[in-house]
Scaffold this motif. Sequence first.
Motif, PDB file in Angstrom:
ATOM      1  N   PHE A  25       6.071  24.519  54.193  1.00  0.00           N
ATOM      2  CA  PHE A  25       6.116  23.557  53.079  1.00  0.00           C
ATOM      3  C   PHE A  25       7.311  22.821  53.115  1.00  0.00           C
ATOM      4  N   ASP A  26       7.305  21.924  52.077  1.00  0.00           N
ATOM      5  CA  ASP A  26       8.516  21.225  51.710  1.00  0.00           C
ATOM      6  C   ASP A  26       8.686  21.163  50.214  1.00  0.00           C
ATOM      7  N   ILE A  27       9.880  21.189  49.842  1.00  0.00           N
ATOM      8  CA  ILE A  27      10.464  20.789  48.321  1.00  0.00           C
ATOM      9  C   ILE A  27      11.344  19.752  48.331  1.00  0.00           C
ATOM     10  N   GLU A  28      10.526  18.794  47.448  1.00  0.00           N
ATOM     11  CA  GLU A  28      11.446  17.423  47.325  1.00  0.00           C
ATOM     12  C   GLU A  28      12.634  17.615  46.451  1.00  0.00           C
ATOM     13  N   GLU A  29      13.893  16.591  46.622  1.00  0.00           N
ATOM     14  CA  GLU A  29      14.707  16.773  45.806  1.00  0.00           C
ATOM     15  C   GLU A  29      14.493  16.569  44.320  1.00  0.00           C
ATOM     16  N   GLY A  30      15.171  17.268  43.574  1.00  0.00           N
ATOM     17  CA  GLY A  30      14.895  17.400  41.953  1.00  0.00           C
ATOM     18  C   GLY A  30      13.458  17.958  41.399  1.00  0.00           C
ATOM     19  N   ALA A  31      12.834  18.573  42.563  1.00  0.00           N
ATOM     20  CA  ALA A  31      11.483  19.226  41.908  1.00  0.00           C
ATOM     21  C   ALA A  31      11.823  20.434  41.389  1.00  0.00           C
ATOM     22  N   SER A  32      10.756  20.899  40.554  1.00  0.00           N
ATOM     23  CA  SER A  32      10.769  22.345  40.235  1.00  0.00           C
ATOM     24  C   SER A  32       9.462  22.991  40.941  1.00  0.00           C
ATOM     25  N   PHE A  33       9.826  23.917  41.804  1.00  0.00           N
ATOM     26  CA  PHE A  33       8.905  24.621  42.730  1.00  0.00           C
ATOM     27  C   PHE A  33       8.536  25.883  42.409  1.00  0.00           C
ATOM     28  N   ALA A  34       7.278  26.309  42.166  1.00  0.00           N
ATOM     29  CA  ALA A  34       6.993  27.762  41.461  1.00  0.00           C
ATOM     30  C   ALA A  34       6.553  28.468  42.692  1.00  0.00           C
ATOM     31  N   LEU A  35       6.991  29.502  43.086  1.00  0.00           N
ATOM     32  CA  LEU A  35       6.200  30.458  44.151  1.00  0.00           C
ATOM     33  C   LEU A  35       5.648  31.865  43.463  1.00  0.00           C
ATOM     34  N   LEU A  36       4.462  31.989  43.511  1.00  0.00           N
ATOM     35  CA  LEU A  36       3.485  32.941  42.936  1.00  0.00           C
ATOM     36  C   LEU A  36       2.875  33.700  44.237  1.00  0.00           C
ATOM     37  N   GLY A  37       2.766  35.134  43.779  1.00  0.00           N
ATOM     38  CA  GLY A  37       2.123  36.008  44.506  1.00  0.00           C
ATOM     39  C   GLY A  37       2.339  37.468  44.123  1.00  0.00           C
ATOM     40  N   ARG A 182      17.887  20.998  34.853  1.00  0.00           N
ATOM     41  CA  ARG A 182      17.076  20.003  35.738  1.00  0.00           C
ATOM     42  C   ARG A 182      17.557  18.529  35.495  1.00  0.00           C
ATOM     43  N   ARG A 183      17.309  18.411  34.118  1.00  0.00           N
ATOM     44  CA  ARG A 183      17.207  16.903  33.513  1.00  0.00           C
ATOM     45  C   ARG A 183      18.858  16.469  33.811  1.00  0.00           C
ATOM     46  N   GLU A 184      19.789  17.330  33.359  1.00  0.00           N
ATOM     47  CA  GLU A 184      21.344  16.581  33.427  1.00  0.00           C
ATOM     48  C   GLU A 184      21.900  16.870  34.617  1.00  0.00           C
ATOM     49  N   TRP A 185      21.537  17.792  35.687  1.00  0.00           N
ATOM     50  CA  TRP A 185      22.219  18.109  36.866  1.00  0.00           C
ATOM     51  C   TRP A 185      21.365  17.786  38.105  1.00  0.00           C
ATOM     52  N   SER A 186      20.125  17.172  37.616  1.00  0.00           N
ATOM     53  CA  SER A 186      19.225  16.714  38.847  1.00  0.00           C
ATOM     54  C   SER A 186      19.129  17.721  40.100  1.00  0.00           C
ATOM     55  N   LEU A 187      18.962  19.177  39.604  1.00  0.00           N
ATOM     56  CA  LEU A 187      18.991  20.229  40.364  1.00  0.00           C
ATOM     57  C   LEU A 187      17.487  20.433  41.132  1.00  0.00           C
ATOM     58  N   THR A 188      17.274  20.851  42.084  1.00  0.00           N
ATOM     59  CA  THR A 188      16.083  21.356  42.459  1.00  0.00           C
ATOM     60  C   THR A 188      16.049  22.910  42.500  1.00  0.00           C
ATOM     61  N   VAL A 189      14.634  23.307  41.809  1.00  0.00           N
ATOM     62  CA  VAL A 189      14.707  24.691  41.468  1.00  0.00           C
ATOM     63  C   VAL A 189      13.688  25.308  41.985  1.00  0.00           C
ATOM     64  N   LEU A 190      13.749  26.676  42.451  1.00  0.00           N
ATOM     65  CA  LEU A 190      12.782  27.082  43.009  1.00  0.00           C
ATOM     66  C   LEU A 190      12.635  28.564  42.455  1.00  0.00           C
ATOM     67  N   VAL A 199       5.538  28.769  34.374  1.00  0.00           N
ATOM     68  CA  VAL A 199       5.487  27.651  35.344  1.00  0.00           C
ATOM     69  C   VAL A 199       4.442  26.648  35.243  1.00  0.00           C
ATOM     70  N   GLU A 200       3.867  26.546  34.269  1.00  0.00           N
ATOM     71  CA  GLU A 200       2.849  25.596  33.750  1.00  0.00           C
ATOM     72  C   GLU A 200       3.268  24.327  34.036  1.00  0.00           C
ATOM     73  N   ASP A 201       4.736  23.947  33.791  1.00  0.00           N
ATOM     74  CA  ASP A 201       5.218  22.467  33.703  1.00  0.00           C
ATOM     75  C   ASP A 201       5.928  22.282  35.191  1.00  0.00           C
ATOM     76  N   ALA A 202       5.489  23.133  35.971  1.00  0.00           N
ATOM     77  CA  ALA A 202       6.372  23.044  37.495  1.00  0.00           C
ATOM     78  C   ALA A 202       5.683  21.708  37.959  1.00  0.00           C
ATOM     79  N   ASP A 203       6.630  21.136  38.984  1.00  0.00           N
ATOM     80  CA  ASP A 203       6.077  20.344  39.718  1.00  0.00           C
ATOM     81  C   ASP A 203       4.889  20.590  40.837  1.00  0.00           C
ATOM     82  N   VAL A 204       5.599  21.598  41.286  1.00  0.00           N
ATOM     83  CA  VAL A 204       4.588  22.303  42.453  1.00  0.00           C
ATOM     84  C   VAL A 204       4.425  23.894  42.305  1.00  0.00           C
ATOM     85  N   VAL A 205       3.289  24.292  42.279  1.00  0.00           N
ATOM     86  CA  VAL A 205       2.746  25.801  42.452  1.00  0.00           C
ATOM     87  C   VAL A 205       2.316  26.110  43.708  1.00  0.00           C
TER      88      VAL A 205
END
Length: 319
Positions: A25-37, A182-190, A199-205
């Motif tokens: 998988f890939d995670i883009e810069e600034g994305a919110s990525f949720a890992l479920l399982g 995320r908004r103020e620091w442009s963080l990528t979050v996993l 994580v309903e508002d995550a960019d990628v699940v």
Amino acid sequence: MTHLISARDLRASYSGKVALDGVSFDIEEGASFALLGPNGAGKTTLINILCTLHRPDSGSVSVAGHDALRYPRRARRNIGVVFQTSSLDDRLTARENLEFHGLVHGLPGRRRETRIRQVLELVGLEEWEDDVVRTFSGGMRRRLEIARALMHEPKILFLDEPTVGLDAQTRQQIWQYLDRLRREWSLTVLTTTHYIEEVEDADVVCIIDHGKIIAQGSPERLKGEYGRRWLQVDTIDAATLEDVQARFPEAQVIGVRSIVVPAESADPEMFRKGTFEGKIMEVRHREPTLESVFLSLTGRELRDRADPGKVANGRGERR
């Protein structure tokens, strides 16, 4: 966009048991990525590999442009981690915990002082910087752990069950802090979590089970592609719930007396007469959600949900 994390064909096993089976998988810069399982799906192994704490049997990992397997120290400079279990020293003050973390990462004195002020303000703990951590509530400790993870200005923040054991109000506050980050620091979050609604508002699940990625995409895409409509049936007792479960093989128990049945398999009216007459408290439709996506793909809910009631309060702990 730039890929801050790229994983290719990761494989790992323990004592002959497969933990990861070709994960990419890939995670883009600034994305919110949720890992479920569910537990045992391979999430912990995957997170440990991405954080350079475990080496896979095969495959490759790039973190912030660095080969994390060949140059783990370079990769670590770009990541901050909030662990599921608190790793703060509760005998120290909030400031002292941050000071120590800054020293470990080699921040010079003036920069270290600036970062302490910035991260304490960010999580709203500047008034308690000189208070001993053992007097903090669970929510305050979690906010301090987030602040600590950001001390060295990482590009990527790993959050392993960041709200486990916290009450609903505190969980909401934590996510508000994280959204602001995320908004103020442009963080990528996993993030990994057992609370799917978080994580309903995550960019990628990304849903992983049995060491494989079984679905990946935006929440709306996953709901459209895999979500099912369910009937939630609330029964008067456990015996009736068992009767419903026996009649509908695809039904899933979601509570002591609640069960969901695929909407295409049943009509609400059938629960108001005949065998179930007088035994059902309520029947209602449930529109596709990430929870329904998870049920459809794995056949079960996320196991071992956190129980806030199990978290003990120490004497003198703030709320």
